[in-house]
Design an enzyme around this catalytic site. Structure first.
Site, PDB file in Angstrom:
ATOM      1  CD  GLU A 144       2.650   3.224   8.312  1.00 23.26           C
ATOM      2  OE1 GLU A 144       2.769   2.064   8.745  1.00 23.26           O
ATOM      3  OE2 GLU A 144       2.700   3.496   7.091  1.00 23.26           O
TER       4      GLU A 144
ATOM      5  CG  HIS B 282      -4.561   3.338  -0.674  1.00 24.85           C
ATOM      6  ND1 HIS B 282      -4.642   2.194   0.072  1.00 24.85           N
ATOM      7  CD2 HIS B 282      -3.270   3.377  -1.107  1.00 24.85           C
ATOM      8  CE1 HIS B 282      -3.475   1.568   0.074  1.00 24.85           C
ATOM      9  NE2 HIS B 282      -2.628   2.270  -0.632  1.00 24.85           N
TER      10      HIS B 282
HETATM   11  C1  LIG Z   1       0.367   0.673   6.678  1.00 23.53           C
HETATM   12  C2  LIG Z   1       0.786   1.148   5.326  1.00 23.53           C
HETATM   13  N1  LIG Z   1       1.819   2.000   5.226  1.00 23.53           N
HETATM   14  C3  LIG Z   1       2.218   2.463   4.029  1.00 23.53           C
HETATM   15  C4  LIG Z   1       1.588   2.062   2.891  1.00 23.53           C
HETATM   16  C5  LIG Z   1       2.025   2.616   1.547  1.00 23.53           C
HETATM   17  N2  LIG Z   1       2.666   1.538   0.774  1.00 23.53           N
HETATM   18  C6  LIG Z   1       1.983   0.841  -0.128  1.00 23.53           C
HETATM   19  S1  LIG Z   1       2.882  -0.366  -0.808  1.00 23.53           S
HETATM   20  C7  LIG Z   1       4.233   0.052   0.081  1.00 23.53           C
HETATM   21  C8  LIG Z   1       5.498  -0.717  -0.095  1.00 23.53           C
HETATM   22  C9  LIG Z   1       5.333  -2.145   0.303  1.00 23.53           C
HETATM   23  O1  LIG Z   1       6.488  -2.845  -0.001  1.00 23.53           O
HETATM   24  P1  LIG Z   1       6.557  -4.408   0.075  1.00 23.53           P
HETATM   25  O2  LIG Z   1       5.920  -4.861   1.358  1.00 23.53           O
HETATM   26  O3  LIG Z   1       7.946  -4.806  -0.156  1.00 23.53           O
HETATM   27  O4  LIG Z   1       5.604  -4.933  -1.090  1.00 23.53           O
HETATM   28  P2  LIG Z   1       5.761  -4.728  -2.661  1.00 23.53           P
HETATM   29  O5  LIG Z   1       5.000  -3.496  -3.012  1.00 23.53           O
HETATM   30  O6  LIG Z   1       7.195  -4.634  -2.960  1.00 23.53           O
HETATM   31  O7  LIG Z   1       5.133  -5.919  -3.284  1.00 23.53           O
HETATM   32  C10 LIG Z   1       3.958   1.124   0.905  1.00 23.53           C
HETATM   33  C11 LIG Z   1       4.917   1.752   1.815  1.00 23.53           C
HETATM   34  C12 LIG Z   1       0.489   1.194   3.038  1.00 23.53           C
HETATM   35  N3  LIG Z   1      -0.218   0.797   1.989  1.00 23.53           N
HETATM   36  N4  LIG Z   1       0.125   0.746   4.245  1.00 23.53           N
END
Ligand SMILES: Cc1ncc(C[n+]2csc(CCOP(=O)(O)OP(=O)(O)O)c2C)c(N)n1
Ligand SMILES: Cc1ncc(C[n+]2csc(CCOP(=O)(O)OP(=O)(O)O)c2C)c(N)n1
Ligand SMILES: [Mg+2]
Ligand SMILES: [Mg+2]
Lengths: 329, 336, 336, 329
Positions: free
Chosen positions: C70, C139
């Site tokens: 972000e 959230h």
């Molecule tokens: C700081 C932040 N930005 C955006 C999100 C929204 N978000 C939740 S899970 C996710 C994807 C995360 O991907 P990854 O780190 O590969 O983990 P996975 O879900 O694949 O286990 C996002 C963008 C968040 N929770 N926190």
């Protein structure tokens, strides 16, 4: 780029020296002016780091942009920040580039591409990406430079910015001026890994550690990075090794710097060393350089006089520039 | 106070009081640890030397200099606190809390609640801000209202050496996260005669009535409390009796003390350096109006910072926040 | 509204209005660009599909999916805006603004002032929050008071499709940074009959009087404005005439409209989902009390979120924020 | 550590399989329960990623801690989170581990070292360092694990945490579960550089990319990292390659996943593959495993019944656990 050589020719070297001489003179004057009480400001001397921005200033165009930091007056002067607007801003006057609102830590001068000066460690990098994105969108070959310190390399914003620049193949050049200290903390004590340049590989971009006090080495590395960016080949991380002579900020008790280290660095002062070399190689004569240096002193004096005779801003300025139009809050 | 002291000048500063609180806390409780940029002795013991000597006395494992990485700093404090430690994390300037806001607000403040009370985060975040040094918009800001709006974190801001000592010790002992806000220009002024004894505590959530009065209630904290005391003294010369309340703890604030005084005087002035709009004064004013509807003689008046970033240039910086003069003017107007 | 429409059910949602505003802005001005996590079509066009089809229509250079970063997102938006673009940066959820707070507050909001007006940051930060989905403390959060307290950034939060369209278009055209707060549970409810025309604009800083009334002034925004309209309709059944004001822009807020109504009714209720203490309602209440001292019939009443993180469990989540029922109860009490 | 071999013996393999079977069964049940409407929750299926946490659970002790993420129920079950408190929390009941206040994204269970579950991408890492620092201060050889995704690797908090862990030589183990997607974004599209493990070098710590679906490879890599941390030799970054079968969250339209990729991953489902291997190698018999699996189903059913018959929390819970003592706000 691999086959192309980036070598500073004599006119380039002379230009780089002249920038460095201006930077050195301005820093020396700034410290005098503060000591004399004429201007009260937080001042982060860059003395010792002049070669890096002098090379950048030589290679960059006016439409290339830079985002720099509190220790950034050298970067800005190298890029052409006019002395009068600079000094008036340092003195907090209404004729300063920022009307006195920004001060030494927030100097801005868009006509020369000096877009942001930040006081928040690491924050120059993400913003530089935006300027690079704009260049991409404009289909321009201009580049976007950000400068930051060795200490800043460990903060999240720099990491996020390097990754994004690599993924988007942005024309961003990350210039880390590694002066071996972050405030009072030694480089080795805060940095995982041997150096900063190494980290570039993890982001899939070239990373180069270069002697930032050596004008020719610095020129080669920087010009190559710029050429790569202009050609649409993406970002580069440069770790430019240097040293700051006078502690973190003016008045700082710099006893945390080992005296031998400081003495050795000052002994190897890159500006007079470079000067001697130009004369020895007959790129310039002693007279020519002396004349230039004396001219620079005069320009600085003039700028300072302009600044100190300029009016202060008035309190109603608090209401302006918050938004484009004043809003009764 | 002895007669001799009355004529003598005070010698003890807030800075010295905070240093002593730190040292006493580290000495008395091995669970107290601290981290931050440049706080170790090899790094000069902090930019204003508050932590000088601590790493020499208590070791670099308990008094730990960090890389420049405020998220890492806050995370390390939170994690260590989950394992039973009482970390004091220094965030050099209040503006820099913005790079660690997730750690502070989404984690430190919420973990107890979100875990249903299974975990707690007994940390202190020491931070600093302050006007008068031409620091400009990114090295001077007042974000206490943000933290006060955040359930799960307490907010302190002392204005005397005794309170600095007593609040910091209480904050370290508190089972919940506390942000402890120091004010640069108040660090250096000698204000007291003796450093507080190591048993001295100021309970969180309790305001100090620093001067009793009957005409106007003046509520403030931090440096504005210093200005408030000066203004009240001047007002007294004009025959206006001002009750000066230093909140000391901004969240939770001491409603009883403020409301009792407001009820007594019927005239309330609130002053802080933070931007007036949506500042802490808004909540206090709103509560006073709710609780004392129809009982006030004048509308609650608020003084606060201008609606802009803190400017660099001296005359602008001076005009940014209230001072004793503007507070006095508001007192006179309220009392009229 | 035609007679036929009066009996028909509305079909247009806030979500559709925002999508259209996006599409129209991108189509009309090549300087409009947008970035955020998962917003491109290869990534499904956003988690609620607001940006679906945009990268296909306008290209991946102008509609750009990002890594999860972000600070990098906000920085890229700020930088591009300094070069003449009008970026819309999506921060998926309001809680995640905390990891980019430095970029938003120290940079986006301050650069115009600190540069003495040489640079400007005409960006829109679109973000979202909302109760009702068991999202829990990280959230779902309501941080609008923080941004309202920050000089240099404007804050919008619409509650109807027309306003969502008109405000977003105005925010994109505004020369200064705007944070545009969307509310998850209001996305999907059909509320209007037609998508606004692409010339429709809602000026920033102007509230909407959504229902005229004479007994009680009810000030709210975002989802609470929806609840407020329901509560006012119920109150009417009980013979209480409520004037419903939707702020639409939280900062700068429309003092004239609110004060005029408050003067007329003498009774004011403010409702928001954000934690009550130090919420936006505090500032509004403080100003009303300052400006209409002695003219109110009852103390200004504030309803807000509970003083805790947003809880997961359904009954707790439902109890967290005000709703039409609690708003109605407060109306009845005020009107009594 | 270089000379020591970390090899999973038969009992370890059997234990790892049993954990994986529990995880798989619990995920399958969770998706059924949501579909049936019995429990409404945001659910991030980890189906396909079971081997990684099963190995971790086998190697770690109860006093070792873990900080995990929204997609973390596998990590927690692997580490011993009790099923009843888990299901009651998922169902939002007062008997849940967090009294229903945290829910699926904030599950916590300190008796098994499950200290933080975060919904903020990347935030597990800095907090894990604090738990590691505490272990150092306690002169304990316990280790601190954090898990995060491939997408999280690009956020600032993870970078800051890795650098700090390296500089402080903390017993932190950074477990990146690379399932090739972050929400709907492909790994290659958001990641500068070829992989995540490579970045470790820039921080001066070992980085290992391992097949996280291969129990033996995963065991070797993880056990070595744990041994290194216990011995005071500092942190390790593990990039564990895996895949999630069911989109980002339950109900997600997963059309952004190339169907072939998904089919191939499901075809190579690590849990039945591992099961077959144990039987083929006579580490366990079909009967033994079937009995265990049926027992697990029973335990899950019991936990679910416990959860659904438990009382909801009452609204006055909003006032508690904000601070240790209730404060009238
Ligand atoms: C700081 C932040 N930005 C955006 C999100 C929204 N978000 C939740 S899970 C996710 C994807 C995360 O991907 P990854 O780190 O590969 O983990 P996975 O879900 O694949 O286990 C996002 C963008 C968040 N929770 N926190
Ligand atoms: C986010 C943040 N944290 C801390 C500071 C305080 N600070 C200012 S300069 C500095 C040291 C920076 O060192 P380095 O990046 O090496 O740059 P240098 O000053 O050596 O040029 C620190 C810690 C800051 N300005 N911003
Ligand atoms: Mg440095
Ligand atoms: Mg992933």
């Amino acid at each position: 780029m691999a086959d192309k050589q980036f070598v500073a020719d004599s006119p380039a070297l002379l230009d780089i020296y002249k920038r460095a001489a201006l930077l050195k003179a301005n820093d020396e004057r700034a410290r005098k002016v503060i000591l004399s009480g004429q201007v009260a400001m937080a001042y982060y001397s860059y003395r010792g780091q002049e070669i890096i921005p002098s090379v950048m200033g030589n290679v960059l165009r006016d439409d290339d942009t830079i985002c720099t930091i509190y220790r950034g007056i050298h970067d800005m002067l190298g890029k052409g920040f006019p002395l009068k607007e600079l000094w008036a801003e340092l003195a907090g006057r209404s004729t300063g580039s920022c009307k006195g609102k920004g001060g030494p830590m927030h100097l801005t001068y868009p006509p020369k591409g000096i877009m942001v000066t930040t006081g928040i460690v690491g924050s120059s990098a993400p913003i530089a990406n935006g300027l690079a994105w704009a260049a991409q969108l404009d289909k321009s070959d201009r580049v976007s430079v950000c400068t930051f310190g060795d200490g800043a390399s460990n903060i999240g914003a720099v990491h996020e910015a390097m990754n994004l620049a690599s993924v988007w193949k942005l024309p961003t050049i990350f210039v880390c001026q590694n002066n071996l200290f972050a405030e009072h903390t030694k480089f080795e004590k805060m940095t995982g890994g041997q150096n900063i340049a190494n980290r570039a590989d993890g982001y899939g971009m070239p990373g180069v550690r270069v002697d930032g006090n050596d004008p020719e080495a610095m020129y080669s590395a920087f010009a190559e990075a710029v050429a790569r960016a202009r050609a649409g080949e993406g970002p580069t991380l440069l770790e430019c090794m240097t040293f700051r002579f006078f502690g973190h900020n003016f008045g700082d008790d710099d006893s945390y710097i080992p005296p031998e280290q400081k003495a050795a660095a000052m002994e190897a002062d890159p500006v007079p060393r470079f000067r001697a070399r130009l004369i020895a190689d007959r790129i310039a004569s002693e007279d020519e350089l002396a004349a230039f240096e004396s001219d620079v002193e005069g320009q600085i004096s003039e700028a300072l006089e302009f600044a100190l005779s300029s009016p202060w801003p008035t309190a109603d300025e608090l209401r302006f520039d918050v938004f484009e139009k004043e809003i009764a809050a | 106070m002895s007669a001799a002291q009355k004529v003598a000048k005070p010698t003890v500063t807030i800075l010295a009081a905070i240093s002593k609180a730190y040292r006493d806390a580290l000495a008395e409780d091995s669970k107290v640890i601290t981290l931050g940029e440049d706080i170790g002795d090899a790094e000069g013991g902090g930019i204003v030397k508050i932590t000088k000597g601590l790493s020499a006395s208590f070791g670099e494992e308990r008094v730990r200099s960090t890389p420049i990485a405020e998220q890492a700093i806050m995370g390390a404090a939170i994690g260590a606190s989950l394992a039973g430690y009482k970390p004091i994390a220094e965030i050099m300037l209040m503006n820099f809390t913005t790079v660690a806001m997730d750690m502070i607000v989404n984690h430190a403040a919420k973990l107890r609640f979100m875990s249903g009370g299974q975990t707690s985060v007994p940390i202190v975040i020491r931070t600093m801000t302050g006007l008068g040094f031409g620091s400009g918009g990114q090295h001077c800001d007042y974000l206490e209202a943000w933290f006060a709006h955040t359930a799960g974190i307490k907010v302190c801001a002392p204005s005397t050496p005794e309170d600095a000592y007593g609040l910091l010790r209480a904050a370290i002992e508190d089972p919940d996260p506390v942000i402890f806000i120091e004010n640069l220009p108040t660090y250096f002024t000698p204000m007291s005669f003796e450093l507080p004894d190591n048993s001295h505590r100021v309970p969180l959530g309790k305001a100090a009535v620093q001067r009793e009065g009957s005409d106007v209630t003046l509520v403030s904290y931090a440096r504005m409390a210093v200005e408030a005391r000066m203004a009240a003294a001047k007002a007294a010369e004009q025959g206006i009796s001002v009750e000066v309340i230093d909140l000391r703890t901004i969240a939770p604030w001491d409603r009883e003390t403020v409301l009792a005084s407001a009820q007594k005087t019927g005239r309330v002035l609130i002053a802080h350096e933070a931007v007036k709009q949506h500042g802490v004064g808004a909540e206090i004013a709103a509560v006073i109006n709710e609780e004392l509807f129809g009982q006030l003689k004048k509308p609650v008046k608020r003084l606060g910072g201008a609606f802009c970033a803190v400017p660099y240039s001296k005359p602008l910086e001076s005009a940014f926040a209230p001072d004793a003069a503007s507070i006095l003017a508001a007192i006179v107007q309220l009392a009229s």
